[in-house]
Scaffold this motif. Sequence first.
Motif, mmCIF file in Angstrom:
data_model
loop_
_atom_site.group_PDB
_atom_site.id
_atom_site.type_symbol
_atom_site.label_atom_id
_atom_site.label_comp_id
_atom_site.label_asym_id
_atom_site.label_seq_id
_atom_site.Cartn_x
_atom_site.Cartn_y
_atom_site.Cartn_z
ATOM 1 N N SER A 82 12.278 8.123 18.276
ATOM 2 C CA SER A 82 11.486 7.233 19.132
ATOM 3 C C SER A 82 12.429 6.440 20.023
ATOM 4 O O SER A 82 13.117 5.519 19.553
ATOM 5 N N TYR A 83 12.450 6.804 21.292
ATOM 6 C CA TYR A 83 13.308 6.077 22.227
ATOM 7 C C TYR A 83 12.746 4.698 22.558
ATOM 8 O O TYR A 83 13.479 3.825 23.011
ATOM 9 N N ARG A 84 11.458 4.521 22.330
ATOM 10 C CA ARG A 84 10.868 3.206 22.581
ATOM 11 C C ARG A 84 11.372 2.173 21.587
ATOM 12 O O ARG A 84 11.557 1.006 21.913
ATOM 13 N N GLN A 85 11.558 2.600 20.326
ATOM 14 C CA GLN A 85 11.995 1.674 19.289
ATOM 15 C C GLN A 85 13.430 1.927 18.834
ATOM 16 O O GLN A 85 13.943 1.188 17.985
ATOM 17 N N GLY A 86 14.063 2.964 19.373
ATOM 18 C CA GLY A 86 15.451 3.227 19.061
ATOM 19 C C GLY A 86 15.695 3.629 17.629
ATOM 20 O O GLY A 86 16.775 3.355 17.069
ATOM 21 N N ARG A 87 14.732 4.283 17.005
ATOM 22 C CA ARG A 87 14.852 4.695 15.611
ATOM 23 C C ARG A 87 14.252 6.081 15.435
ATOM 24 O O ARG A 87 13.444 6.541 16.259
ATOM 25 N N SER A 88 14.621 6.746 14.362
ATOM 26 C CA SER A 88 14.029 8.038 14.074
ATOM 27 C C SER A 88 12.577 7.854 13.645
ATOM 28 O O SER A 88 12.218 6.838 13.031
ATOM 29 N N VAL A 89 11.757 8.845 13.963
ATOM 30 C CA VAL A 89 10.338 8.773 13.607
ATOM 31 C C VAL A 89 10.172 8.795 12.090
ATOM 32 O O VAL A 89 9.311 8.114 11.532
ATOM 33 N N ALA A 90 11.023 9.566 11.410
ATOM 34 C CA ALA A 90 10.929 9.652 9.952
ATOM 35 C C ALA A 90 11.145 8.288 9.301
ATOM 36 O O ALA A 90 10.457 7.924 8.342
ATOM 37 N N SER A 91 12.088 7.508 9.823
ATOM 38 C CA SER A 91 12.329 6.177 9.254
ATOM 39 C C SER A 91 11.158 5.229 9.541
ATOM 40 O O SER A 91 10.791 4.415 8.681
ATOM 41 N N LEU A 92 10.571 5.346 10.727
ATOM 42 C CA LEU A 92 9.417 4.499 11.061
ATOM 43 C C LEU A 92 8.228 4.824 10.168
ATOM 44 O O LEU A 92 7.579 3.923 9.616
ATOM 45 N N VAL A 93 7.942 6.123 10.017
ATOM 46 C CA VAL A 93 6.813 6.526 9.179
ATOM 47 C C VAL A 93 7.099 6.197 7.718
ATOM 48 O O VAL A 93 6.221 5.714 6.995
ATOM 49 N N GLY A 94 8.322 6.458 7.265
ATOM 50 C CA GLY A 94 8.668 6.158 5.881
ATOM 51 C C GLY A 94 8.576 4.674 5.562
ATOM 52 O O GLY A 94 8.248 4.293 4.433
ATOM 53 N N GLU A 95 8.834 3.841 6.555
ATOM 54 C CA GLU A 95 8.740 2.395 6.358
ATOM 55 C C GLU A 95 7.300 1.929 6.244
ATOM 56 O O GLU A 95 6.992 0.997 5.491
ATOM 57 N N ARG A 96 6.407 2.581 6.972
ATOM 58 C CA ARG A 96 5.000 2.164 6.992
ATOM 59 C C ARG A 96 4.145 2.909 5.978
ATOM 60 O O ARG A 96 3.067 2.423 5.616
ATOM 61 N N LEU A 97 4.577 4.085 5.537
ATOM 62 C CA LEU A 97 3.749 4.927 4.673
ATOM 63 C C LEU A 97 3.380 4.261 3.340
ATOM 64 O O LEU A 97 2.235 4.391 2.899
ATOM 65 N N PRO A 98 4.289 3.570 2.646
ATOM 66 C CA PRO A 98 3.896 2.946 1.374
ATOM 67 C C PRO A 98 2.734 1.974 1.504
ATOM 68 O O PRO A 98 1.854 1.927 0.632
ATOM 69 N N ALA A 99 2.690 1.210 2.588
ATOM 70 C CA ALA A 99 1.583 0.273 2.781
ATOM 71 C C ALA A 99 0.263 1.012 2.960
ATOM 72 O O ALA A 99 -0.773 0.599 2.426
ATOM 73 N N THR A 100 0.291 2.121 3.710
ATOM 74 C CA THR A 100 -0.926 2.913 3.904
ATOM 75 C C THR A 100 -1.375 3.566 2.605
ATOM 76 O O THR A 100 -2.568 3.592 2.283
ATOM 77 N N LEU A 101 -0.420 4.116 1.842
ATOM 78 C CA LEU A 101 -0.777 4.737 0.566
ATOM 79 C C LEU A 101 -1.344 3.707 -0.405
ATOM 80 O O LEU A 101 -2.275 4.015 -1.164
ATOM 81 N N LEU A 102 -0.804 2.501 -0.391
ATOM 82 C CA LEU A 102 -1.338 1.446 -1.251
ATOM 83 C C LEU A 102 -2.767 1.098 -0.862
ATOM 84 O O LEU A 102 -3.653 0.980 -1.722
ATOM 85 N N LEU A 103 -3.011 0.949 0.435
ATOM 86 C CA LEU A 103 -4.348 0.592 0.908
ATOM 87 C C LEU A 103 -5.342 1.716 0.669
ATOM 88 O O LEU A 103 -6.416 1.501 0.077
ATOM 89 N N THR A 104 -5.007 2.925 1.109
ATOM 90 C CA THR A 104 -5.945 4.039 0.976
ATOM 91 C C THR A 104 -6.136 4.457 -0.479
ATOM 92 O O THR A 104 -7.232 4.830 -0.883
ATOM 93 N N GLY A 105 -5.053 4.407 -1.267
ATOM 94 C CA GLY A 105 -5.186 4.739 -2.683
ATOM 95 C C GLY A 105 -6.082 3.767 -3.422
ATOM 96 O O GLY A 105 -6.924 4.173 -4.234
ATOM 97 N N SER A 106 -5.928 2.482 -3.123
ATOM 98 C CA SER A 106 -6.785 1.476 -3.754
ATOM 99 C C SER A 106 -8.233 1.633 -3.315
ATOM 100 O O SER A 106 -9.154 1.580 -4.140
ATOM 101 N N ALA A 107 -8.450 1.839 -2.015
ATOM 102 C CA ALA A 107 -9.807 2.017 -1.502
ATOM 103 C C ALA A 107 -10.449 3.273 -2.079
ATOM 104 O O ALA A 107 -11.645 3.283 -2.413
ATOM 105 N N PHE A 108 -9.660 4.344 -2.205
ATOM 106 C CA PHE A 108 -10.183 5.593 -2.753
ATOM 107 C C PHE A 108 -10.573 5.428 -4.218
ATOM 108 O O PHE A 108 -11.640 5.885 -4.643
ATOM 109 N N ALA A 109 -9.718 4.783 -5.006
ATOM 110 C CA ALA A 109 -10.018 4.577 -6.427
ATOM 111 C C ALA A 109 -11.247 3.697 -6.600
ATOM 112 O O ALA A 109 -12.135 3.981 -7.425
ATOM 113 N N ILE A 110 -11.326 2.626 -5.812
ATOM 114 C CA ILE A 110 -12.483 1.725 -5.906
ATOM 115 C C ILE A 110 -13.763 2.455 -5.539
ATOM 116 O O ILE A 110 -14.785 2.364 -6.236
#
Length: 323
Positions: A82-110
């Motif tokens: 990502s030239y806009r943020q000066g970082r690899s896309v994998a690092s950006l997604v990896g940084e945000r993915l745990p929060a999404t998995l926590l939210l969606t996993g909790s919502a799915f279980a509920i």
Amino acid sequence: MLRFLASRLAKGVVVLLAIAVLNFALIRAAPGDPATVMAGEAGAADEVFVQQLRERFGLDRPMVEQLGIYLKGILTLDLGFSYRQGRSVASLVGERLPATLLLTGSAFAISLLLGTALGALAARRAGTWADTAITTAALLFYATPLFWIALMSQILFSLKLGLVPNVGYETIGAGYTGLARVLDILHHLILPALTLGLFFTALYARMMRASMLETAGSDYVRTARAKGVSPSVVTRRHVARNAILPVVTLAGLQAGQIVGGAILTETVFAWPGIGRLMFEALAQRDYQVLLGVFFVSSAMVVLFNLVTDLVYRAVDPRIQVGG
């Protein structure tokens, strides 16, 4: 089992490659030029500067060549840069993915636990006020837009009653560590997880109710009752166990789609997941980030479908993996 897993994984790889090509074509067909947007933000919109940006980001190359570079990166697990943020896309997604998995996993279980429980209760109390209340509430939450529920829940439970935080992943500047930080994150998770899970709770409740009522009229259920088996055992071992199979199938299909619902939820609640990252990348015309998020989301859908097949066999041992 190994042959089944190998076959499904091979098919999953083919599906992911096809999705990657389709996503690339759709993203490139969308209106808007990333180079023009970046030049406008930099305050220099002359054609020379725009052309320099296109050359720097590889946007001046033929579309087929760009697709080849992208697919080569996918095969080597390189989601791009990502030239806009000066970082690899994998690092950006990896940084945000745990929060999404926590939210969606909790919502799915509920949604799955609450939906099946309410659907079973409505089926057992068919025709009573409890059945009417559950089916009416399920229809209401199923038909109500998700973003409206999110906004109204913020106003009621956060701004008016002050029971839960309004937005965010954790309290900024609090400096919590250990168990205190975990509890703080869970406190922030309550409202978005419940909001996201309400729609799917309604879906599973309606499916479970209809499936149980249909199963209750089967011959083997009538035979069990004729043998004098107690109603609770009949409901638990004969009706509910077979009625839950369609719910498991639907849940497996919805598990991947719940990520799409998380985009709105994460935006409204300022939840730092890949859904919000996708929204930010769309506004910035950051193609590489968009393609990376789409690919990871597609991989999650394929993985959830594979897990659903395995769970389906565990729920009903009569089903053979070879079939």
